[in-house]
Write an enzyme that holds these catalytic residues in place. Structure first.
Site, PDB file in Angstrom:
ATOM      1  CB  SER A 172     -84.736  68.527 -53.867  1.00  0.00           C
ATOM      2  OG  SER A 172     -85.167  69.842 -54.203  1.00  0.00           O
TER       3      SER A 172
ATOM      4  CG  HIS B 175     -83.378  69.238 -49.720  1.00  0.00           C
ATOM      5  ND1 HIS B 175     -82.380  69.399 -48.782  1.00  0.00           N
ATOM      6  CD2 HIS B 175     -83.111  70.129 -50.701  1.00  0.00           C
ATOM      7  CE1 HIS B 175     -81.543  70.347 -49.183  1.00  0.00           C
ATOM      8  NE2 HIS B 175     -81.962  70.814 -50.348  1.00  0.00           N
TER       9      HIS B 175
ATOM     10  CG  ASP C  25     -83.845  73.075 -52.540  1.00  0.00           C
ATOM     11  OD1 ASP C  25     -82.804  73.188 -51.870  1.00  0.00           O
ATOM     12  OD2 ASP C  25     -84.108  72.084 -53.240  1.00  0.00           O
TER      13      ASP C  25
ATOM     14  CG  HIS D 231     -80.493  74.168 -49.116  1.00  0.00           C
ATOM     15  ND1 HIS D 231     -80.169  73.681 -50.368  1.00  0.00           N
ATOM     16  CD2 HIS D 231     -79.521  75.080 -48.818  1.00  0.00           C
ATOM     17  CE1 HIS D 231     -79.073  74.264 -50.801  1.00  0.00           C
ATOM     18  NE2 HIS D 231     -78.659  75.119 -49.888  1.00  0.00           N
TER      19      HIS D 231
ATOM     20  CG  MET E 256     -79.891  77.928 -51.484  1.00  0.00           C
ATOM     21  SD  MET E 256     -80.413  76.935 -52.892  1.00  0.00           S
ATOM     22  CE  MET E 256     -81.851  76.153 -52.195  1.00  0.00           C
TER      23      MET E 256
ATOM     24  CG  MET F 246     -74.436  73.975 -52.271  1.00  0.00           C
ATOM     25  SD  MET F 246     -76.050  73.197 -52.094  1.00  0.00           S
ATOM     26  CE  MET F 246     -76.618  73.145 -53.793  1.00  0.00           C
TER      27      MET F 246
ATOM     28  CG  ASP G  52     -78.764  70.148 -52.570  1.00  0.00           C
ATOM     29  OD1 ASP G  52     -79.292  69.643 -53.583  1.00  0.00           O
ATOM     30  OD2 ASP G  52     -79.239  71.135 -51.967  1.00  0.00           O
TER      31      ASP G  52
HETATM   32  C1  DX5 Z   1     -80.272  73.535 -55.953  1.00  0.00           C
HETATM   33  C2  DX5 Z   1     -81.026  72.895 -54.814  1.00  0.00           C
HETATM   34  C3  DX5 Z   1     -81.116  71.434 -54.910  1.00  0.00           C
HETATM   35  C4  DX5 Z   1     -81.824  70.920 -56.134  1.00  0.00           C
HETATM   36  C5  DX5 Z   1     -81.359  69.528 -56.410  1.00  0.00           C
HETATM   37  O1  DX5 Z   1     -80.053  74.870 -55.655  1.00  0.00           O
HETATM   38  O2  DX5 Z   1     -80.412  73.206 -53.576  1.00  0.00           O
HETATM   39  O3  DX5 Z   1     -81.678  70.882 -53.728  1.00  0.00           O
HETATM   40  O4  DX5 Z   1     -83.217  70.928 -56.035  1.00  0.00           O
HETATM   41  O5  DX5 Z   1     -81.908  69.108 -57.614  1.00  0.00           O
HETATM   42  P1  DX5 Z   1     -81.216  67.985 -58.493  1.00  0.00           P
HETATM   43  O6  DX5 Z   1     -81.142  66.750 -57.645  1.00  0.00           O
HETATM   44  O7  DX5 Z   1     -82.143  67.855 -59.634  1.00  0.00           O
HETATM   45  O8  DX5 Z   1     -79.856  68.498 -58.865  1.00  0.00           O
HETATM   46 ZN    ZN Z   2     -81.058  72.107 -51.731  1.00  0.00          ZN
END
Ligand code: DX5
Ligand code: ZN
Length: 214
Positions: A7, A30, A32, A63, A65, A136, A174
């Site tokens: 990510s 990835h 976000d 991804h 959100m 998640m 994730d």
């Molecule tokens: C959280 C994101 C993740 C995040 C993961 O909302 O969707 O992709 O960046 O980060 P880590 O691996 O540090 O939990």
């Molecule tokens: Zn993510």
């Protein structure tokens, strides 16, 4: 074979090209995308996705959100996304289905995401169409949170659905994935692991990516 999708939320946004080159032994990038509405944080969007597309040949795993992602999925595909995932909580079942249809019409892979409080059964209406299902293991919105091990039964349940109904579908996790928690995810049936802080916080990034594969 386990795939790793680092990510870039944990990358240095002023040096994204460099930080994407650092993860080139991984499988996906990835990306976000946060809108400050579906999640209580803002991150990056369409222009940054286009810029990333120009500097890497790696598949972009986007991804979303964001609230009602059906409004934007085609633009993310045009910006260079290879995989686009939408939260089932972000719209009606009908609109989520329409989002998947639009992504596929652009020739890209489409998937759905479930937040921690959403049951495994929420993916069932989409399982035939989805190329990937993302579970998640933290509340979406921020990197660096603690892994929720109590999501593993959900991952196993969705693995059972996939094996029975659509074996080609990928199963991604994730949030809070590190070298230890990766093992739990793999044991529960995941085949794609997202990792932000575990990858970008590593002294030797290629070694960490290898370690995460188990
Ligand atoms: C959280 C994101 C993740 C995040 C993961 O909302 O969707 O992709 O960046 O980060 P880590 O691996 O540090 O939990
Ligand atoms: Zn993510």
């Amino acid at each position: 074979m386990i795939k790793i999708s680092p990510s870039i939320l944990s990358a240095d946004f002023a040096n994204l090209q460099r930080d994407i080159q650092r993860i080139e032994t991984a499988d996906y990038v990835h990306v976000d995308v946060m809108d400050g509405l579906f999640v209580p944080n803002l991150s990056i969007g369409i222009p940054v996705t286009s810029s990333i597309r120009k500097v890497t040949d790696m598949p972009l795993d986007v991804h979303l959100m964001i609230d009602r992602p059906v409004r934007y999925v085609e633009r993310f595909c045009d910006a260079g996304a290879d995989i686009v995932t939408c939260h089932v909580e972000a719209d009606t079942e009908e609109n989520t289905r329409e989002a998947l249809r639009k992504i596929h019409a652009k020739g890209k892979k489409a998937g759905v995401v479930v937040k921690p409080k959403t049951p495994a059964s929420a993916v069932l209406p989409f399982i035939d169409e989805a190329d990937i299902i993302l579970v998640m293991t933290v509340e979406p919105g921020f990197g660096g949170q603690k892994f929720m091990a109590d999501m593993m039964p959900k991952v196993s349940q969705i693995r059972q659905y996939i094996d029975a109904m659509h074996p080609a579908c990928e199963l991604e996790v994730d949030g809070g994935v590190d070298s230890q928690t990766a093992k739990l995810c793999i044991a529960a049936g995941a085949n794609v692991l997202v990792a932000g802080s575990a990858v970008y916080g590593a002294e030797d990034i290629p070694a960490r990516i290898k370690e995460l594969r188990g």
